[in-house]
Design a protein around this motif. Sequence first.
Motif, PDB file in Angstrom:
ATOM      1  N   THR A 193       0.829  -1.198   0.000  1.00  0.00           N
ATOM      2  CA  THR A 193       0.000   0.000   0.000  1.00  0.00           C
ATOM      3  C   THR A 193       0.870   1.257   0.000  1.00  0.00           C
ATOM      4  O   THR A 193       2.084   1.209   0.192  1.00  0.00           O
ATOM      5  N   ASN A 194       0.215   2.394  -0.174  1.00  0.00           N
ATOM      6  CA  ASN A 194       0.931   3.668  -0.092  1.00  0.00           C
ATOM      7  C   ASN A 194       1.597   3.846   1.268  1.00  0.00           C
ATOM      8  O   ASN A 194       2.727   4.341   1.375  1.00  0.00           O
ATOM      9  N   ALA A 195       0.899   3.430   2.332  1.00  0.00           N
ATOM     10  CA  ALA A 195       1.478   3.538   3.674  1.00  0.00           C
ATOM     11  C   ALA A 195       2.720   2.666   3.797  1.00  0.00           C
ATOM     12  O   ALA A 195       3.701   3.032   4.465  1.00  0.00           O
ATOM     13  N   ALA A 196       2.700   1.509   3.126  1.00  0.00           N
ATOM     14  CA  ALA A 196       3.868   0.626   3.146  1.00  0.00           C
ATOM     15  C   ALA A 196       5.063   1.292   2.462  1.00  0.00           C
ATOM     16  O   ALA A 196       6.201   1.223   2.947  1.00  0.00           O
ATOM     17  N   PHE A 197       4.799   1.954   1.350  1.00  0.00           N
ATOM     18  CA  PHE A 197       5.890   2.656   0.654  1.00  0.00           C
ATOM     19  C   PHE A 197       6.402   3.841   1.473  1.00  0.00           C
ATOM     20  O   PHE A 197       7.612   4.105   1.525  1.00  0.00           O
TER      21      PHE A 197
END
Length: 462
Positions: free
Chosen positions: A77-81
Amino acid sequence: MLRRIALLASGLLAAAFISGCGGGDDHPAPAPLPATPDIVQLAQATPDLSILVEAVVAAGLVDTLKAAGPFTVFAPTNAAFAALLTELGITKAALLADRALLTRVLTYHVLPNRVLKADVPTNVAIATVQGDTLRISPALVITDQRTRTANITATDVLATNGVIHVIDKVILPTPAPAPVAPDLVALAQSNPNLSILVEAVVAAGLVDTLKGTGPFTVFAPTNAAFTELLAELSITKEALLANKALLTTVLTYHVLPAKVEKAGIPAGKAIKSVEGGIFKIESIFDVLTITDGRNRKSAITATDIQARNGVVHTINKVLLPADRSIVQTAQSLSQFTILVEAVVAADLVTTLSGTTQFTVFAPTNEAFVALLAELNITKAALLADKALLTKVLTYHVVPGTVLKAEVPTNVNIATVQGETLRIDPAFIITDQRGRTAKITATDIFNTNGVIHVVDKVILPKP
């Protein structure tokens, strides 16, 4: 955390895919999908995978992930990136600009077949498209090659060419191996401005040597430097390349038998090449300048170009080793005619023309004229007194090559004659009779040593 994941239901309809707890929407409804979305289209329709899409585009993997496959993609996800950027201490722009790293990381998130949640093999090594493996626990926790973990938060998002499982952390393969630096020859071959040097190395049969273990330091003349040399020697490139003996001598004069980076260059001191001749390097107007064996100067134009087996510094003039002995150099200079007569009369020509290295403090003609007046004798009388001449001349010779920068000051320096002299920091010599002579020129290179010019004949004890 609530996530909406786009998935294909039928035709142009899209349904929301929900994982975790709660029931609110974090994002506006995704745009309608094509009737048969592929993995890339699914990701594009999911706002929470927008950075992943940017990364896939930047890595040039769009066509791959639109292909028939089938593939399994673990989609961060974006949060992971965002967490990855913090972990690596880089910006998103820097990450997206590093295509090699992106490709390595993204392909580590891809399996070369379709694996649904029910078919995930647990607690075994699973091979990825990138080549490294990962492991997945029964609780759907991935452990990557760096023992970091990521949770699979949504599963079985179906595409025409595979399946997506959403994860909350970017997983990483083993660190990429450090790039193997090319050897010295390969490094030169990769530089169009060194093409003539490469031709010369090939013609001289030095390729295997310069591909060897080393380490070596190569002062690499550019094509322009070789062009200038051809004009200086009045020969063609073909004639130069055909003269293997000359090429070997010249090229090995550009090589040191050790790795010497810019910071380690012994400024002003004698540097001995593989060929056997010496040269010196000085900083002149903030430019590193080499003085070669023929007292020609070349600027170092680039430094510390690293190779597997050494380092390259580029230069703007081909270096040439000395081609004259101390006697031949003196014979070529009009200011030393009396010195040459004296060396001949003392029968020292052979000694000062051999391979033994000497440092000679060479008196000029004016220095000899002043000596004749001081001793109140004629030149003929001086030249006829072989014992005196030998004693005086050998007092002007020091064993070994001692350049200006290496002259020990304010200490006794032993001469070939046996007695000592002293040199102060201003390069004034004091002889055994308390007389002084000034060193007026230094570091004239020869095949068998170096000449320093003095303005007065120095004398040992009576």
